[in-house]
Every structure is written in structure tokens, then in C-alpha cells.
Write a protein that holds these residues in place. Structure first.
Motif, PDB file in Angstrom:
ATOM      1  N   ARG A  56       0.815  -1.215   0.000  1.00 48.79           N
ATOM      2  CA  ARG A  56       0.000   0.000   0.000  1.00 48.79           C
ATOM      3  C   ARG A  56       0.853   1.272   0.000  1.00 48.79           C
ATOM      4  N   ARG A 105       5.671   2.628  -5.824  1.00 50.89           N
ATOM      5  CA  ARG A 105       4.400   2.151  -6.358  1.00 50.89           C
ATOM      6  C   ARG A 105       3.718   3.304  -7.091  1.00 50.89           C
ATOM      7  N   ASN A 130      -1.454   6.340  -8.925  1.00 51.56           N
ATOM      8  CA  ASN A 130      -2.673   6.559  -9.696  1.00 51.56           C
ATOM      9  C   ASN A 130      -3.163   5.218 -10.222  1.00 51.56           C
ATOM     10  N   TYR A 131      -4.406   4.867  -9.976  1.00 50.67           N
ATOM     11  CA  TYR A 131      -4.911   3.548 -10.367  1.00 50.67           C
ATOM     12  C   TYR A 131      -4.952   3.331 -11.877  1.00 50.67           C
ATOM     13  N   ARG A 132      -4.784   4.369 -12.661  1.00 49.84           N
ATOM     14  CA  ARG A 132      -4.782   4.229 -14.121  1.00 49.84           C
ATOM     15  C   ARG A 132      -3.387   4.190 -14.726  1.00 49.84           C
ATOM     16  N   GLN A 158       2.899   1.695 -15.248  1.00 48.13           N
ATOM     17  CA  GLN A 158       1.655   0.975 -15.016  1.00 48.13           C
ATOM     18  C   GLN A 158       1.390   0.784 -13.528  1.00 48.13           C
ATOM     19  N   LEU A 159       0.138   0.597 -13.189  1.00 46.72           N
ATOM     20  CA  LEU A 159      -0.282   0.393 -11.813  1.00 46.72           C
ATOM     21  C   LEU A 159       0.449  -0.769 -11.152  1.00 46.72           C
ATOM     22  N   ASP A 160       0.621  -1.860 -11.860  1.00 45.19           N
ATOM     23  CA  ASP A 160       1.189  -3.074 -11.265  1.00 45.19           C
ATOM     24  C   ASP A 160       2.710  -3.175 -11.400  1.00 45.19           C
ATOM     25  N   THR A 182       3.893  12.224  -2.820  1.00 44.64           N
ATOM     26  CA  THR A 182       3.604  11.560  -4.081  1.00 44.64           C
ATOM     27  C   THR A 182       4.566  12.026  -5.155  1.00 44.64           C
ATOM     28  N   SER A 239      -3.544  13.887 -14.683  1.00 43.24           N
ATOM     29  CA  SER A 239      -4.835  13.458 -14.156  1.00 43.24           C
ATOM     30  C   SER A 239      -5.382  14.566 -13.268  1.00 43.24           C
TER      31      SER A 239
END
Length: 131
Positions: free
Chosen positions: A5, A30, A33-35, A82-84, A111, A119
């Protein structure tokens, strides 16, 4: 691979040896942003460890198996964070960090900065979302 997280991942924080010498250190970030985000929109990340600080122009970024300066990311096309996929951030610092500096936990980071084009900010504040 399971991402944690926290923005700074607890794994991957280590000194980096190049040609037998410690050239600096790295950490994993990480995507917040989820996109995901186009790499050309990343403005960099400033790093501070103890009383040492490196501005956003100094670290190198590794995304999609390729390493970039922040200037190269800004000029890139077709590269996404990418998110992952954690970004590997390499901070040049000959001799690296002392072993005590490379242990968990660390302070909460801000961040990574992205361009305003990347975004829109969330429409609610964190306190509103937790209600």
C-alpha cells in the motif's frame, strides 16, 4: 507480484554495486494513480535520507526494463508507468548509504510529481473519503 500500500515499497531499498564499487542506492515506488501514467508526464522525485537530499533531476528511473533520466522520460513516447509495475529509482551516491539507512521503516514520502496534464485531483479530501 503483490504491491504494498505504501508508495515506497519495503523491498528493493538497497545499495547498488557497479564494477565492484557502490555507485548509489535504489528504491522501489508504487504508482499512486490507479490508471497509471505516461512517463512523459512524470516530473521526477526528490529523495531525502537523513540530512542528505537529491533533487528531482538526479535520480534515474527504470520502467518497463529500461533506465531513463528525468529528461529522457519527459521526451519519451510509448513508455508508461503501469499500476502493477514498481518504478526502480536509482540515486547516484558513491559509497552508498550506511547499513542503518537501508532499513524499514522510513518516513512517509510525498507523491511523485506528475505534470498537471496527467490526471485530475480527487474531488474529495482524504477526510471526506473516510466518512
Amino acid at each position: 507480484m503483490m504491491l504494498e500500500r505504501e508508495l515506497i515499497q519495503s523491498r528493493g531499498f538497497r545499495n547498488v554495486v557497479t564494477g565492484g564499487d557502490i555507485a548509489g542506492f535504489q528504491l522501489l515506488l508504487r504508482m499512486p494513480n490507479y490508471r497509471g501514467v505516461w512517463a512523459s508526464l512524470i516530473d521526477g522525485v526528490a529523495v531525502r535520507v537523513g540530512d542528505r537530499q537529491w533533487d528531482a533531476e538526479q535520480p534515474l528511473w527504470t520502467l518497463q526494463g529500461r533506465t531513463f533520466t528525468i529528461a529522457e522520460l519527459r521526451a519519451s513516447t510509448g513508455v508508461r508507468w503501469q499500476l502493477d509495475e514498481p518504478a526502480t529509482i536509482f540515486v547516484p551516491h558513491p559509497g552508498g548509504l550506511a547499513p542503518a539507512s537501508t532499513t524499514w521503516p522510513w518516513t512517509s514520502p510525498s507523491t511523485p510529481r506528475t505534470s498537471p496534464r496527467s490526471s485530475s485531483p480527487p474531488s474529495s479530501t482524504p477526510s471526506e473519503r473516510s466518512r
